[in-house]
Design an enzyme around this catalytic site. Structure first.
Site, PDB file in Angstrom:
ATOM      1  N   ARG A 123       0.830  -1.204   0.000  1.00  9.24           N
ATOM      2  CA  ARG A 123       0.000   0.000   0.000  1.00  9.24           C
ATOM      3  C   ARG A 123       0.859   1.247   0.000  1.00  9.24           C
ATOM      4  NH1 ARG A 123      -3.565   0.742   4.809  1.00  9.24           N
ATOM      5  NH2 ARG A 123      -1.711   0.027   5.904  1.00  9.24           N
ATOM      6  N   SER A 137       8.135  -5.183   6.478  1.00 11.93           N
ATOM      7  CA  SER A 137       7.881  -6.286   7.419  1.00 11.93           C
ATOM      8  C   SER A 137       8.664  -7.547   7.048  1.00 11.93           C
ATOM      9  CB  SER A 137       6.376  -6.583   7.483  1.00 11.93           C
ATOM     10  OG  SER A 137       5.681  -5.448   7.909  1.00 11.93           O
ATOM     11  N   ASP A 150       5.830  -3.418  11.611  1.00 11.82           N
ATOM     12  CA  ASP A 150       4.408  -3.180  11.902  1.00 11.82           C
ATOM     13  C   ASP A 150       4.124  -3.057  13.400  1.00 11.82           C
ATOM     14  OD1 ASP A 150       5.040  -5.809  12.371  1.00 11.82           O
ATOM     15  OD2 ASP A 150       3.419  -6.672  11.179  1.00 11.82           O
TER      16      ASP A 150
END
Length: 918
Positions: free
Chosen positions: A546, A607, A661
């Site tokens: 994203r 991540s 995250d």
């Protein structure tokens, strides 16, 4: 006059529907804790939680207390689907002195009968479980605990009411030195009827008694007389009417048990005692009631059971004789003799070919002079009385079946109903009406009526056998699940080990030997609410990534984002191709958002395992999640992104920070709550971070302030320190992962693995014949077939067992209710352990923070994200409760994160910009 009488005894279908509705309403009242006292139907829990499955095996004793005798039975079940039990019994006559003497004398007499019975049996008599049939009103609180409420049927023994009759019998048995005999269960005849009709492939889940029960002679059954075995007589076992059915335990609010099933004894004979049957009562019913021993009580039973049908016919005959429609010239006083007609005579009049002749002979024997027309009319009246009883009985059964269907939220219910009583067995037309009217009143239910054989004797043995089977299974299940049930001391030990590994991970010299890596993130502050401006965020953690623009202002945060796909060829190509693709997507997003002319600070959520060397410097240690782009491992991913921007001649990018995250989650929640200094992820994987004092971080220079530490606690235990809590199931799961021996703590907690742990436990239970009756389950052999989302669904509070059953049937697992209960228990055990282990880890974190700051009490907020925490109905509550127990000096608040990887990354960039200002 005769037609008027027949019409009064005929209830239209529409009225039967009304009666059914009233009965349904009264059943719900009886099941509710709040309205139970108002209900005429008591809906009593029986503490019988399962029906026979055909595997029951062994020798069982039964003692049945009857109206004028005691019956003792020896029942041998062969594990053959209960098709051919071996039964022996003896009948002992009982004097009125015993029935009306002391309670001690009664139970001593029963125990003496039992001793005499056993002395004549040449069978091994080790442990002998006993079922006690006690047909009186009791307040039952366990299967083997029931206090007598009141005597009836001619009994009035002193010093028994209000006492536990099971204990009284057991004490009397012990006085006879029969120490091998244990009273396991107390039951009534209706429940026994249901149990005798349950077969392996066709469980019986409801039962109905209408009229007198008898224990008929069946080949292979023998009665002991003296020292020889001979065929038994047919013996009356009880009369009246009642119904029972299997309900989900959570619907029976009068008991604490909320899982599994429980048989409910409706005591429907009392339906209508509140006046709800008044509009269908005839003058004949009113007279029968007034002449009974209990006027105003048992109103439904007085309309239905064989105890009263002869009397009903007698009162109709009296009324018609007074109106001179019958027996002209006969002496009417003869008809006033109570008991002139019994139910068997009524059935013979309407059911045999010689019915007219039977009517004439019966009436003449009574002293009447009936004409042929009189006999015909008496036959019509008998038929009307019995037909009404059958229709009302069907109405009650329809109410019970509709309740079962509605409570299970089914469109169609198929159920077997055990039936006993002379009205059903002795009158074919009764059974036909019962079946057809039930179908008309409950068309959504398909009932198969099964005639019962000796519900009181064999049925009591079945109840006892099932109870023992469940006890044995419970013991085996507890043994199997014991290693997963961690004690408070176990969790305190895990907490201490986590603290020890944290200290090792922070130490400069011990860092490399620690299983908890304690990685510095170079994030040295949390949001303070003064952050403002526009920031970009990039969230890369899988096949989709994203790009976001985050507007931070005093009145809150607004975000816009877009998801982009990374093709497999790019994921597995070169590093340049991968990062060029990412930059192209960022540029596309900026164009769409009209941001191409601006240079915005960017927070990069990456991540994948990295060694962070600075806030904007992270070296990739290894690819995971299907990525294998070349030329990236060992390189600074921020630098790779910047170089790709240069190749694409894109200057509108200013990478301020690279975060994972977990840190993003803490920062995202920190914007809303300044006390948020811990981040927790419990989803597909698990991790935690927290704000540590710089003086304790030996791997980074500097003593002042705090730094967020990415614990990477999923690897806790990789050095063997948690081996003592790993079960065989955990080892089986670990062996089949892509990284055996790694991420050991994560494999106990996170959503990726819990379903697999459950699957291996279920396989072990099938092997031990605790589940699915030991039948092979090929589908269950498939790895990852049991998803963690099933755990979440099954543990939803109030989820009915039939819904659990449906989930398992979707997996092509053929399960019964018992299996559903057990599978749910396994899910609860595995998820509870995961929550408690997570709590132990967090307890180590909050206690360290408290001690770091020299506080007696710490107040801190945990920002939390992850599907397991958010979607599982019990995980968060179990985690928080255990954390409170393990760290009582810390007040911990949990705040669910909204988009930690996107919004959180932007806030890290915002805090970094704030720190860079002069």
């Amino acid at each position: 006059q005769v037609q008027r009488a027949l019409l009064a005894l005929t209830i239209p279908l529409e009225m039967l529907q009304v009666v059914k509705g009233r009965m349904l309403q009264d059943m719900r009242k009886g099941l509710s804790h709040q309205t139970h006292a108002e209900a005429s139907m008591q809906m009593l829990p029986t503490y019988i939680c399962s029906t026979p499955n055909g595997t029951e095996k062994g020798n069982f004793l039964v003692v049945e207390l009857c109206q004028e005798h005691v019956r003792t039975l020896w029942v041998t079940l062969l594990g053959d689907g209960n098709q051919s039990p071996e039964v022996m019994y003896k009948i002992f006559g009982m004097s009125r002195d015993i029935m009306q003497g002391t309670g001690e004398a009664l139970f001593d007499f029963i125990a003496q009968c039992l001793r005499q019975f056993l002395s004549g049996i040449d069978r091994p008599q080790n442990h002998l479980p006993l079922g006690f049939v006690f047909p009186f009103s009791c307040k039952q609180t366990q299967l083997d605990k029931a206090e007598l409420v009141s005597w009836s049927k001619g009994f009035s023994c002193s010093d028994v009411e209000g006492k536990d009759v099971v204990q009284l019998l057991q004490s009397a048995i012990n006085k006879q030195e029969l120490y091998n005999v244990e009273v396991v269960a107390l039951m009534n005849d209706t429940v026994g009827t249901m149990m005798t009709c349950s077969m392996e492939e066709k469980p019986c889940e409801a039962a109905l008694i209408v009229g007198e029960q008898r224990a008929p002679h069946v080949p292979g059954w023998w009665v002991l007389e003296g020292l020889r075995w001979c065929s038994p007589p047919s013996l009356p076992a009880g009369s009246g009417t009642n119904c029972c059915f299997m309900a989900e335990a959570q619907q029976v609010e009068m008991v604490e048990e909320t899982s599994g099933q429980m048989c409910v004894n409706t005591e429907w004979g009392s339906f209508g005692d509140d006046g709800s049957l008044n509009d269908i009562l005839t003058p004949y019913d009113q007279r029968v009631d007034l002449e009974s021993l209990n006027p105003g009580q048992k109103r439904f039973e007085k309309l239905v059971s064989s105890l009263y049908l002869g009397e009903l016919v007698r009162h109709v005959l009296i009324a018609l004789t007074v109106e001179k429609a019958l027996f002209t010239g006969s002496n009417i006083t003869i008809l006033r003799n109570k008991g002139l007609l019994n139910t068997q005579q009524v059935l013979d009049i309407i059911d045999t070919e010689e019915g007219m002749e039977v009517a004439r002979r019966t009436l003449e024997d009574a002293g009447l002079r009936p004409s042929e027309r009189d006999c015909c009319r008496v036959q019509q009246i008998c038929r009307a009385v019995v037909s009404r009883a059958a229709a009302l009985c069907a109405t009650g059964l329809a109410a019970v079946l509709s309740h079962m269907c509605q409570s299970q939220e089914l469109e169609q219910l198929a159920v077997c109903v055990g039936v006993d009583g002379d009205l059903y067995r002795g009158h074919a037309r009764f059974g036909e009406i019962l079946q057809s009217v039930t179908g008309l009143l409950a068309p959504e239910c398909r009932a198969t009526l099964l005639p019962s054989v000796d519900g009181t004797g064999r049925g009591a043995a079945m109840v006892t056998a099932v109870a023992l089977r469940l006890v044995a299974r419970r013991q085996e299940v507890d043994r199997l699940l014991a290693p997963l049930r961690l004690s408070h001391a176990d969790l305190e030990h895990v907490q201490a080990l986590m603290r020890q590994e944290m200290e090792l991970g922070l130490g400069q010299e011990t860092h490399t030997n620690a299983s908890v890596r304690m990685l510095p993130t170079y994030v040295c502050g949390t949001p303070d609410g003064k952050e403002q401006g526009e920031f970009l965020a990039l969230d890369l953690g899988g096949t989709n990534f994203r790009v976001l623009v985050v507007h931070v202002a005093q009145d809150g945060i607004r975000m816009a984002s877009e998801i982009y796909v990374i093709p497999t060829t790019v994921m597995q190509g070169t590093g340049e191709e991968l990062f060029d693709h990412i930059i192209e997507c960022i540029m596309d997003f900026q164009k769409k958002q009209n941001l191409m002319e601006q240079v915005l600070p960017l927070g990069f959520t990456f991540s994948f395992p990295c060694q962070q060397l600075g806030l904007d410097k992270a070296v990739l240690l290894t690819w995971t999640k299907g990525f294998s782009a070349s030329g990236c491992v060992g390189e600074d991913v921020v630098q790779l992104l910047r170089e790709a921007a240069q190749r694409k001649q894109h200057s509108g990018l200013k990478v301020m920070a690279v975060v994972n995250d977990t840190v993003g989650t803490m920062m995202s929640c920190g914007y809303d709550d300044p006390q948020c200094e811990i981040g927790l992820i419990v989803g597909t994987g698990t991790n935690a971070c927290y704000m540590e004092e710089m003086r304790n971080v030996g791997t980074v220079e500097g003593e002042q302030g705090r730094m967020c530490i990415n614990m990477e606690w999923g690897a806790f235990g990789d050095n063997g320190c948690l081996d003592h809590i790993f079960t065989n199931f955990d080892l089986l799961v670990d062996e089949k992962t892509i990284n055996p021996g790694k991420q050991r703590f994560e494999k106990l907690i996170s959503g990726m693995y819990l379903g697999e742990i459950v699957r291996h436990i279920l396989l072990a239970m099938v092997e031990k014949q605790l589940l699915f009756q030991g039948k092979p389950c090929p589908k269950l052999q498939t790895k990852d077939i049991f998803k963690t989302k099933f755990l979440s669904t099954m543990e939803i509070d109030g989820l009915a067992l039939h819904q659990v059953q449906a989930i398992l049937q979707d997996l092509e697992l053929q399960v019964n209710f018992e299996d559903s209960i057990l599978v749910r228990e396994v899910c609860q055990t595995v998820s509870l352990r995961a929550a408690h282990l997570c709590a132990a880890g967090l307890a180590a974190v909050v206690e360290k923070m408290r001690e770091n700051r020299g506080l007696d009490q710490l107040a801190v907020t945990v920002g939390v994200d992850g599907t397991l925490y958010k979607m599982h109905p019990c995980f968060s509550q179990n985690l928080q409760q255990m954390l409170q127990d393990l760290a009582p000096k810390c007040t911990v608040t949990f705040l669910q994160s909204e988009d930690g990887s996107g919004k959180g990354a932007a806030l890290v960039a915002a805090v970094a910009c704030r720190g860079a200002e002069p």
